[in-house]
Motif scaffolding. Structure first.
Motif, short mmCIF file in Angstrom:
data_model
loop_
_atom_site.label_atom_id
_atom_site.label_comp_id
_atom_site.label_asym_id
_atom_site.label_seq_id
_atom_site.Cartn_x
_atom_site.Cartn_y
_atom_site.Cartn_z
N SER A 318 72.43 20.48 12.36
CA SER A 318 71.29 21.39 12.49
C SER A 318 71.18 22.38 11.34
O SER A 318 70.06 22.71 10.91
N PHE A 319 72.32 22.86 10.81
CA PHE A 319 72.25 23.99 9.88
C PHE A 319 72.73 23.71 8.45
O PHE A 319 72.48 24.53 7.57
N VAL A 320 73.37 22.57 8.22
CA VAL A 320 73.72 22.22 6.83
C VAL A 320 72.48 22.10 5.95
O VAL A 320 72.49 22.54 4.79
N PRO A 321 71.36 21.52 6.46
CA PRO A 321 70.15 21.46 5.61
C PRO A 321 69.65 22.84 5.16
O PRO A 321 69.00 22.94 4.11
N PHE A 322 69.94 23.88 5.90
CA PHE A 322 69.51 25.23 5.53
C PHE A 322 70.50 25.94 4.62
O PHE A 322 70.13 26.62 3.67
N PHE A 323 71.80 25.79 4.91
CA PHE A 323 72.81 26.62 4.23
C PHE A 323 73.83 25.84 3.42
O PHE A 323 74.65 26.44 2.72
N GLY A 324 73.83 24.51 3.53
CA GLY A 324 74.90 23.75 2.91
C GLY A 324 76.13 23.76 3.82
O GLY A 324 76.18 24.49 4.81
N VAL A 325 77.14 22.97 3.47
CA VAL A 325 78.32 22.84 4.32
C VAL A 325 79.06 24.17 4.42
O VAL A 325 79.39 24.65 5.51
N THR A 326 79.33 24.80 3.28
CA THR A 326 80.07 26.07 3.28
C THR A 326 79.27 27.16 3.98
O THR A 326 79.81 27.94 4.76
N GLY A 327 77.98 27.21 3.70
CA GLY A 327 77.14 28.22 4.33
C GLY A 327 77.04 28.02 5.83
O GLY A 327 77.05 29.00 6.60
#
Length: 462
Positions: A318-327
Motif C-alpha cells: 500500500s505505501f511503498v509506491p508513495f514512500f519507497g521501501v525505506t520510507g
C-alpha cells in the motif's frame, strides 16, 4: 519437612481413589500452604466453590497461561473463575481430574470471613447482571466498530493516493491510520475478553485475525499477558504490566521503598515523572511488535505467522509506491509510535495512579476497585478509549460487552456506597496528570529510601 514439601506430599495423598466414598476435607490453612512458592515443584492448590483443586501440573497447560492460575495458588479463585469463563459447564468437565477434595464444613466459604457480606453481595450482583442479559453481545455494534476501523484505514491510504503527498496529506493520513490502529486495539481487546461473540471459539478465531492481520501482533501472547493483568491487577510480581521494561520505572510505594533499600540505581527514579512522557509511551507498541515476532516463531504458531506476514505485505504494498521501501518502513514505525503513545496514556491512567503493592489476597470486588478507576463518560471519551473509561466495570466483569458498561455502573456505585468503598472517576486529562503525580510520589519514596540506606552505611563505617 518444609511447609511446601508437606503440602506437596499431602497433594499426592489427597487425590481421591476411584470409587472413594467421602471426599478429603481441607482447611484454609492447608490450602494456603500449597501456594507454589519455595521451589519449582511446590504444590499449587486453589479453591473454587468450596472444592479444592490441585493445579500443580495443570498450570503449565492452562490456556490462559501458567501465571494466571498460579496467581491464585493457595487462595479462593471462585470469582476469578466465574469472571473469566463463558462456558463454565464445559470447563468444569476438565476440572474433575484436578479435584482432590473440598473445604471442611466448619470452614467459611471465603478465606477472609470478615468480607463475607461483600463477597455475597458481589455474587448476587453478578447473578443480577446475568439475569439482565448484560453479558450478551450486540453483534451489530461490533460489526459497525469493525467497519469504521476499515474505513479509517482506507481513508488514510486514499488521502495520499488521491491528493498526492504533501505535508497536509501526510499529517491527515498519519492521524487517520493512527486512529485506525487505536480503535483496533480496543476491538482486539473486546475479542480477547470473549465479549464480541457468545461462542469462545469465534472470539478466538476473529481475535487472531484482528490482532495478527490488522496490528501485526500475536493474539496468543496477548491473551496470556493480559489475562495475568486482570487476574491480579496492580499486584507486584503478579501483574505483568508492572514489569515495565526496557525503561525501568519504580511504581508503588512499598516496591519503591524496597528498591531504594536495595541500592540498585538503574535510573534516577526521582525524576521518572519528567522522563516518562518521552521514554515509555513511544516504545511500548514497537517493543510489543518485536517481541511478538520472536514469540510466534519460538512457539511455532504458523497460522499467526501467516497473518502477521500478510499484515506487513499489505502495508508495504500500500505505501511503498508513495514512500519507497525505506520510507514505508519509517512510516510504519511512525504509526506504531503514535499508536503507542495514545495506548499507554489511556491504559495507564486507570492503573498507575492507584495503589500498587504485593498481593494481599483480597476478595475479587475489593481487588478490582482498589486497582482501577474510571474516566468520566462522554461520547468522545467512550470512543477514544474504547469504553475503557469504564475500567471498574470492565475489571469486575471482563467478559461483559463494552456497550453494556454504562448499564451496570449504577449497580456498582450502589454496592460501593453500601460497603464504604470509593468509586473513583475523573476527567480524561486529570487521569493523564495523575500518572505523572503518582510517578513523582513513587520516585520520592525511592529516593528517600535509597539515600537513607546510603547514609546508614556511611555512619556505620565512621
Amino acid at each position: 519437612m518444609a511447609p511446601q514439601e508437606g503440602a506437596a506430599a499431602a497433594a499426592g495423598k489427597g487425590q481421591p481413589e476411584a470409587g472413594a466414598g467421602s471426599p478429603r476435607l481441607f482447611t484454609w490453612e492447608e490450602v494456603a500452604l500449597s501456594n507454589g512458592q519455595g521451589r519449582p515443584a511446590a504444590a499449587r492448590w486453589l479453591v473454587i466453590d468450596r472444592k479444592v483443586y490441585d493445579v500443580s501440573r495443570f498450570h503449565k497447560k492452562h490456556p490462559g497461561g501458567s501465571r494466571v492460575i498460579s496467581g491464585y495458588a493457595g487462595q479462593d479463585a471462585t470469582d476469578a473463575f466465574t469472571a473469566f469463563h463463558l462456558d463454565k459447564t464445559l470447563v468444569r468437565k476438565y476440572m474433575k481430574s484436578l479435584l482432590i477434595g473440598e473445604l471442611a464444613p466448619h470452614e467459611p466459604s471465603f478465606e477472609h470471613s470478615k468480607n463475607k457480606l461483600l463477597v455475597e453481595d458481589f455474587r448476587e450482583l453478578r447473578s443480577t447482571v446475568e439475569k439482565l442479559g448484560l453479558l450478551k453481545p450486540n453483534h451489530l455494534f461490533f460489526f459497525l466498530l469493525f467497519l469504521h476501523i476499515l474505513l479509517l484505514e482506507a481513508a488514510g491510504w486514499f488521502v495520499l493516493w488521491y491528493f498526492g503527498i504533501s505535508v497536509t496529506t501526510f499529517l491527515i493520513s498519519t492521524v487517520l491510520l493512527t486512529l485506525a490502529q487505536c480503535q483496533t486495539n480496543w476491538l482486539e481487546h473486546d475479542l480477547g475478553h470473549l465479549s464480541v461473540f457468545s461462542s469462545p471459539k469465534w472470539n478466538h478465531i476473529v481475535h487472531e485475525f484482528v490482532m495478527c492481520h490488522l496490528k501485526g501482533l500475536s493474539a496468543n501472547w496477548w491473551i496470556r499477558h493480559h489475562s495475568q493483568h486482570h487476574s491480579k491487577p496492580n499486584c507486584f510480581l503478579k501483574d505483568p504490566d508492572l514489569d515495565i521494561h526496557p525503561i525501568p520505572l519504580s511504581v508503588g510505594e512499598t516496591p519503591s521503598m524496597e528498591l531504594g533499600r536495595q541500592k540498585k540505581k538503574y535510573m534516577p527514579y526521582n525524576h521518572q515523572h519528567q522522563y516518562f512522557s518521552f521514554t515509555l509511551p513511544p516504545i511500548v507498541v514497537p517493543v510489543f511488535q518485536a517481541f511478538s515476532l520472536y514469540y510466534v516463531f519460538k512457539q511455532k504458531l504458523w497460522r499467526e505467522i501467516a497473518w502477521i506476514v500478510a499484515y506487513f505485505v499489505r502495508f508495504f504494498v500500500s505505501f511503498v509506491p508513495f514512500f519507497g521501501v525505506t520510507g514505508a518502513l519509517g512510516y510504519l514505525l511512525l504509526i506504531k509510535i503514535t499508536d503507542s503513545i495514545i495506548f499507554v496514556w489511556i491504559s495507564q491512567s486507570s492503573h498507575i495512579p492507584m495503589p500498587i503493592d504485593y498481593d494481599k489476597n483480597l476478595d475479587w470486588f475489593s481487588t478490582q476497585l482498589q486497582s482501577t478507576c474510571n474516566v468520566h463518560q462522554s461520547l468522545f471519551n467512550d470512543w477514544l478509549t474504547g469504553h475503557l473509561n469504564f475500567q471498574i466495570e470492565h475489571h469486575l466483569f471482563p467478559t461483559m460487552p463494552r456497550h453494556n458498561y454504562w448499564k451496570v455502573t449504577p449497580l456498582v456505585k450502589s454496592m460501593c456506597a453500601k460497603h464504604g468503598i470509593e468509586y473513583q472517576s475523573k476527567t480524561l486529562f486529570t487521569g493523564f496528570a495523575d500518572i505523572l503525580r503518582s510517578l513523582k510520589v513513587y520516585g520520592e519514596v525511592w529516593f528517600k529510601a535509597y539515600h537513607q540506606e546510603q547514609e546508614a552505611c556511611t555512619l556505620s563505617r565512621e
